[in-house]
Design a protein around this motif. Sequence first.
Motif, short mmCIF file in Angstrom:
data_model
loop_
_atom_site.label_atom_id
_atom_site.label_comp_id
_atom_site.label_asym_id
_atom_site.label_seq_id
_atom_site.Cartn_x
_atom_site.Cartn_y
_atom_site.Cartn_z
N ASN A 40 -19.18 -0.16 10.59
CA ASN A 40 -17.75 -0.29 10.91
C ASN A 40 -17.06 -1.24 9.95
O ASN A 40 -15.92 -1.00 9.54
N LEU A 41 -17.72 -2.33 9.58
CA LEU A 41 -17.16 -3.28 8.63
C LEU A 41 -16.92 -2.61 7.28
O LEU A 41 -15.87 -2.77 6.67
N LYS A 42 -17.89 -1.82 6.83
CA LYS A 42 -17.76 -1.13 5.55
C LYS A 42 -16.64 -0.09 5.59
O LYS A 42 -15.88 0.03 4.62
N ILE A 43 -16.52 0.64 6.68
CA ILE A 43 -15.45 1.63 6.80
C ILE A 43 -14.08 0.94 6.76
O ILE A 43 -13.17 1.38 6.07
N MET A 44 -13.96 -0.16 7.49
CA MET A 44 -12.70 -0.90 7.51
C MET A 44 -12.38 -1.47 6.12
O MET A 44 -11.25 -1.38 5.65
N LEU A 45 -13.39 -2.03 5.46
CA LEU A 45 -13.18 -2.60 4.13
C LEU A 45 -12.76 -1.52 3.14
O LEU A 45 -11.85 -1.73 2.33
N ARG A 46 -13.38 -0.36 3.20
CA ARG A 46 -13.01 0.73 2.29
C ARG A 46 -11.55 1.12 2.49
O ARG A 46 -10.81 1.33 1.52
N GLY A 47 -11.11 1.22 3.73
CA GLY A 47 -9.71 1.57 4.00
C GLY A 47 -8.75 0.52 3.49
O GLY A 47 -7.70 0.84 2.92
N ILE A 48 -9.09 -0.73 3.69
CA ILE A 48 -8.22 -1.83 3.24
C ILE A 48 -8.13 -1.85 1.72
O ILE A 48 -7.04 -2.02 1.17
N VAL A 49 -9.24 -1.65 1.05
CA VAL A 49 -9.23 -1.67 -0.42
C VAL A 49 -8.44 -0.49 -0.97
O VAL A 49 -7.66 -0.64 -1.91
N LYS A 50 -8.62 0.68 -0.38
CA LYS A 50 -7.86 1.84 -0.86
C LYS A 50 -6.37 1.63 -0.67
O LYS A 50 -5.57 1.99 -1.53
N ARG A 51 -5.99 1.03 0.45
CA ARG A 51 -4.57 0.74 0.67
C ARG A 51 -4.08 -0.32 -0.33
O ARG A 51 -2.97 -0.22 -0.85
N ALA A 52 -4.92 -1.29 -0.64
CA ALA A 52 -4.54 -2.31 -1.62
C ALA A 52 -4.37 -1.71 -3.01
O ALA A 52 -3.46 -2.09 -3.75
N ILE A 53 -5.22 -0.74 -3.35
CA ILE A 53 -5.08 -0.06 -4.64
C ILE A 53 -3.78 0.74 -4.67
O ILE A 53 -3.03 0.69 -5.65
N ASP A 55 -1.04 0.33 -2.93
CA ASP A 55 0.15 -0.54 -2.89
C ASP A 55 0.17 -1.55 -4.03
O ASP A 55 1.17 -2.23 -4.23
N ASN A 56 -0.96 -1.66 -4.75
CA ASN A 56 -1.12 -2.67 -5.80
C ASN A 56 -0.84 -4.08 -5.24
O ASN A 56 -0.21 -4.91 -5.89
N ASP A 57 -1.31 -4.31 -4.01
CA ASP A 57 -1.09 -5.59 -3.34
C ASP A 57 -2.35 -5.96 -2.55
O ASP A 57 -2.68 -5.30 -1.57
N PRO A 58 -3.06 -6.99 -2.98
CA PRO A 58 -4.32 -7.35 -2.32
C PRO A 58 -4.17 -8.27 -1.11
O PRO A 58 -5.16 -8.82 -0.63
#
Length: 114
Positions: A40-53, A55-58
């Motif tokens: 679950n942590l990995k799934i959540m992290l993948r979604g957050i990183v893709k959204r950051a990419i 939006d170009n906002d970390p």
Amino acid sequence: MEIGSLAEWATAVAETAAVLVALFLPYFERRREHRKSTRNLKIMLRGIVKRAIDDNDPKSLETFISVSAFTDAGERDKETMNVARQMLDLFHSDSSDIERRNREIEALLEDIRP
């Protein structure tokens, strides 16, 4: 000395099996829960990183890493959190080539497949 009846032997074997199950079942349950929470942590992290990419906002990635440091996920899943920090460092690098940076982040995402 008598060997005992078949019923006594069956009872002894059943009691031994019950004790073994009672001793090892909590271990297997904890292990299964750990794998589930890591996934679950990995799934959540993948979604957050893709959204950051996208939006170009970390900022959301920074928040995720900060919050995870205060939970048991930060301690339990050190390898995953180290990859997340590497991705955050790539976001903060002074790279003018955003496409290259995003490819490097995508490569790191492959390391944390659920």
